[in-house]
Design a protein around this motif. Sequence first.
Motif, PDB file in Angstrom:
ATOM      1  N   MET A  49       0.830  -1.198   0.000  1.00  0.00           N
ATOM      2  CA  MET A  49       0.000   0.000   0.000  1.00  0.00           C
ATOM      3  C   MET A  49       0.868   1.253   0.000  1.00  0.00           C
ATOM      4  SD  MET A  49      -2.920  -1.128   2.794  1.00  0.00           S
ATOM      5  CE  MET A  49      -4.127   0.109   2.327  1.00  0.00           C
ATOM      6  N   ASP A  52      -3.203   4.871   2.200  1.00  0.00           N
ATOM      7  CA  ASP A  52      -4.214   3.845   2.502  1.00  0.00           C
ATOM      8  C   ASP A  52      -4.751   3.202   1.231  1.00  0.00           C
ATOM      9  OD1 ASP A  52      -5.939   5.828   1.528  1.00  0.00           O
ATOM     10  OD2 ASP A  52      -7.495   5.366   2.994  1.00  0.00           O
ATOM     11  N   SER A  82      -9.058   1.763  -1.514  1.00  0.00           N
ATOM     12  CA  SER A  82      -8.598   2.233  -0.207  1.00  0.00           C
ATOM     13  C   SER A  82      -8.918   1.194   0.862  1.00  0.00           C
ATOM     14  CB  SER A  82      -9.287   3.552   0.161  1.00  0.00           C
ATOM     15  OG  SER A  82     -10.670   3.324   0.417  1.00  0.00           O
ATOM     16  N   ALA A  83      -8.237   1.315   1.991  1.00  0.00           N
ATOM     17  CA  ALA A  83      -8.501   0.422   3.118  1.00  0.00           C
ATOM     18  C   ALA A  83      -9.966   0.522   3.539  1.00  0.00           C
ATOM     19  CB  ALA A  83      -7.576   0.759   4.284  1.00  0.00           C
ATOM     20  N   ARG A  87     -12.751  -2.525   3.560  1.00  0.00           N
ATOM     21  CA  ARG A  87     -13.500  -2.897   4.769  1.00  0.00           C
ATOM     22  C   ARG A  87     -15.002  -2.822   4.524  1.00  0.00           C
ATOM     23  NH1 ARG A  87      -8.976   0.038   7.791  1.00  0.00           N
ATOM     24  NH2 ARG A  87      -7.923  -1.653   8.882  1.00  0.00           N
ATOM     25  N   GLU A 135      -8.330  -7.922   5.047  1.00  0.00           N
ATOM     26  CA  GLU A 135      -8.475  -7.043   6.208  1.00  0.00           C
ATOM     27  C   GLU A 135      -7.378  -7.293   7.229  1.00  0.00           C
ATOM     28  OE1 GLU A 135     -12.565  -7.289   7.525  1.00  0.00           O
ATOM     29  OE2 GLU A 135     -13.265  -6.835   5.486  1.00  0.00           O
ATOM     30  N   ILE A 138      -4.252  -5.537   5.878  1.00  0.00           N
ATOM     31  CA  ILE A 138      -4.370  -4.090   6.076  1.00  0.00           C
ATOM     32  C   ILE A 138      -4.056  -3.737   7.532  1.00  0.00           C
ATOM     33  CG2 ILE A 138      -5.995  -2.152   6.158  1.00  0.00           C
ATOM     34  CD1 ILE A 138      -7.389  -3.465   3.691  1.00  0.00           C
ATOM     35  N   ARG A 139      -4.614  -4.514   8.475  1.00  0.00           N
ATOM     36  CA  ARG A 139      -4.336  -4.258   9.905  1.00  0.00           C
ATOM     37  C   ARG A 139      -2.846  -4.366  10.198  1.00  0.00           C
ATOM     38  NH1 ARG A 139      -9.226  -6.940  10.619  1.00  0.00           N
ATOM     39  NH2 ARG A 139      -8.245  -8.975  10.792  1.00  0.00           N
ATOM     40  N   GLU A 142      -1.127  -1.216   8.874  1.00  0.00           N
ATOM     41  CA  GLU A 142      -1.459  -0.066   9.726  1.00  0.00           C
ATOM     42  C   GLU A 142      -0.734  -0.152  11.061  1.00  0.00           C
ATOM     43  OE1 GLU A 142      -5.887   0.899   7.894  1.00  0.00           O
ATOM     44  OE2 GLU A 142      -5.746  -0.351   9.695  1.00  0.00           O
TER      45      GLU A 142
END
Length: 157
Positions: A49, A52, A82-83, A87, A135, A138-139, A142
């Motif tokens: 990424m 985001d 995007s994230a 989601r 997901e 992504i976590r 982040e």
Amino acid sequence: MSLPDDIYSQRILELAANMPRVERLVSPEATATAHSKLCGSRVTVDLAMQGDVVTDYGQSVKACLLGQSSAAVMGREIVGSSAAELREVGAAMRKMLKAGGPAPKGRWADLAALAPVKDYKARHASTLLVFDAVEDAIRQIEAKRGEQAGHAHAEPA
């Protein structure tokens, strides 16, 4: 138990047959695997990424036709997403299968082909694997960025 033909529609067969982004990334920012104990399906995703927004994606999909179909749509649409959008799509899919909610719209509209799966709870997990894995990735990204910024915070349990 045999599943009715509406589960394995022509559209689902077409989606699964055209699986994009099946090469794993050489140096992803995050890798995540989701596994269904019930059917043995497994989806592993690699994610990169910028900010985001997803800039690169690879996937290894060892799943039933339903899991392959949702992963095919993900592979086709994820770069540039995007994230928050990812989601939202995952939440829409869970609501569609578990609560009869509407199918995702726009470029994710092909996921509507999976709506009949709502009547087959045993098939929900494999259909949702790619969303769970994305997901999770992504976590991870982040969380790493939060630590790098020096302001990591613990999530309440």
